[in-house]
Design an enzyme around this catalytic site. Structure first.
Site, PDB file in Angstrom:
ATOM      1  CB  ALA A  34      51.508  50.740 -24.692  1.00 29.57           C
ATOM      2  CE  LYS A  35      47.097  50.641 -17.861  1.00 29.87           C
ATOM      3  NZ  LYS A  35      47.673  49.521 -17.085  1.00 29.87           N
TER       4      LYS A  35
END
Ligand code: NAD
Length: 425
Positions: free
Chosen positions: A114-115
């Site tokens: 994720a980011k």
């Protein structure tokens, strides 16, 4: 404080998302991946865009845009940092999230990638504005994050203090402390020993490992480091301790080159005093790009994406590049570097130290049982060495560059997990 001029970002306008997909496609081709699984893995599973208000110090209301992207939820909860930068885009965050999936996979961590990011120059905010922006952004993305779901961490321009505000915001909503909601926190609120240093320490571990494989003595190798924030300064300091000769360093404030090895701790102290490496006594000032093309043996990009492109790859003089940053080399540049016989240790291996100790922090928080730094560093070294060895062995076996070897291992692991779980419903 109002946001005025935004600092220029010295990167090309290449879009990191198609570049990340192109890197994945190369691995999918090599593995002859099933078409359906390939289609699934080359997209980002969840993308949240939030436009939110922040009360500024002068009482005005300003709108900000933020993102949180979860690339793949198959291996476990998702994990990835949060970036504050004026040029953050959704596609950049998607690319960074995909890279996190492969990084966690090659490191053997039970996370998908994720980011997150907010379009902001935090250096133009007061401390109060930064805290209110962080808390509101955390509240907006709280629909996605949590210890069992998605666990953010620091990235460019975000700090342990920012992580503490996120942890506190989520804890206030729950009504009790939830330290495992975010990693990279200060020790006082459930942070892990060794976390701040971890990305740089991981890169330094990989530097030692590749030198041993290539039969090269660090003491004979000169180094240039681009970017002197958390990752670059720690990597430079630990590589110096291992005998590497650091001769060039840059940050957004300037670039310095020295004929004799730099005393990295003194450069760090100079940057703390003045805000930049520029002007460090006894060095020559050069243009930022000159550091990338400096006549040294090892280049450590530790700033942002797209620093080495088709435009400058032909001028790189290092024979070894260690990608401490995420995505510093574009696929077109990679082709040129490969043709020129330059060895690249890819980001998903060389920059896996941060997420590895983030994993340790999450485990410690869930158990409320904290480890000594010695144990953390030893375990980090073990994970980094296994990740590097897996990439190295695959590259040798498949006769491909290290990046493709690393991707082959990582993509295969996530594909296997996907097929083992099956497609719901
Ligand atoms: P940071 O904000 O602490 O430092 C970034 C540094 O890069 C600063 O010194 C800045 O001046 C410099 N910089 C930016 N653009 C530059 C340019 N064009 N030329 C020279 N210097 C430039 O960020 P960080 O946490 O050190 O992250 C650096 C890279 O490492 C990013 O790619 C990030 O995604 C990656 N990374 C960070 C972590 C982490 O836990 N912090 C973990 C893994 C990877």
């Amino acid at each position: 404080m109002a946001q005025t001029a935004l600092p220029r970002r010295a990167v090309s306008i290449e879009d990191p998302w198609p570049n990340a997909q192109r890197q994945f496609d190369a691995a999918a081709d090599l593995l002859d991946l099933d078409h359906g699984v390939r289609a699934l893995l080359r997209e980002a599973q969840r993308q949240l865009v939030v436009d939110f208000p922040v009360r500024m110090d002068d009482s005005s209301i300003r709108m900000f845009t933020g993102y949180r992207v979860q690339h793949n939820l198959v291996p476990g909860p998702t994990k990835g940092g949060i970036r504050y930068h004026p040029q953050v885009t959704l596609n950049e965050i998607k690319a960074l999230a995909m890279w996190m999936t492969w990084k966690c996979a090659i490191a053997g961590l039970p996370f998908g990638g994720a980011k997150g990011g907010v379009v902001v120059n935090p250096k133009l905010l007061s401390p109060g504005e930064l805290e209110r922006l962080t808390r509101r952004y955390a509240a907006e993305i709280s629909v996605l994050i949590g210890p069992e779901r998605d666990i953010p961490a620091p990235d460019v321009n975000t700090t342990p203090a920012v992580m503490a505000w996120i942890m506190d915001t989520i804890s206030m909503a729950e009504g009790y402390s939830v330290p495992a909601t975010v990693t990279g926190k200060p020790l006082a609120v459930g942070g892990s020993r060794g976390r701040v240093e971890a990305p740089g320490r991981g890169a330094a571990t990989v530097a030692r490992r590749i030198c041993a494989r290539l039969g090269r003595d660090p003491r004979q190798l000169s180094v240039a480091v681009q970017g002197f924030g958390n990752v670059g300064s720690t990597a430079a300091r630990l590589m110096e301790e291992d005998g590497f000769r650091i001769l060039a360093i840059s940050d957004t404030g300037g670039a310095i080159v020295s004929e004799t090895p730099l005393a990295v701790r003194e450069v760090i102290a100079h940057k703390q005093r003045t805000g930049s490496v520029a002007g460090f006594p006894g060095t020559r000032s050069v243009a930022g790009d000159a550091v990338l093309e400096a006549p040294i043996d090892v280049l450590v990009p530790a700033a942002l994406e797209n620093q080495i492109t088709a435009g400058n790859a032909g001028r790189i003089r290092a024979s070894l590049i260690l990608e401490a940053a995420n995505g510093p080399i574009t696929p077109a540049a990679d082709d040129i570097l490969n043709r020129r016989g330059i060895t690249v240790v890819p980001d998903i291996v060389a920059s896996a130290g941060g997420v590895t100790v983030s994993y340790f922090e999450w485990v410690q928080d869930l158990q409320s049982f904290f480890w000594e730094e010695k144990e953390i560093n030893a375990r980090l070294e073990g994970v980094m060495s296994s990740a590097f060895d897996a990439a190295w062995s695959a590259a040798q076996r498949l006769r491909v560059p290290l990046r493709l070897g690393a991707y082959a291992v990582a993509v295969q692991r996530v594909a296997d997990a996907t097929l083992a779980r099956g497609i719901y419903p």
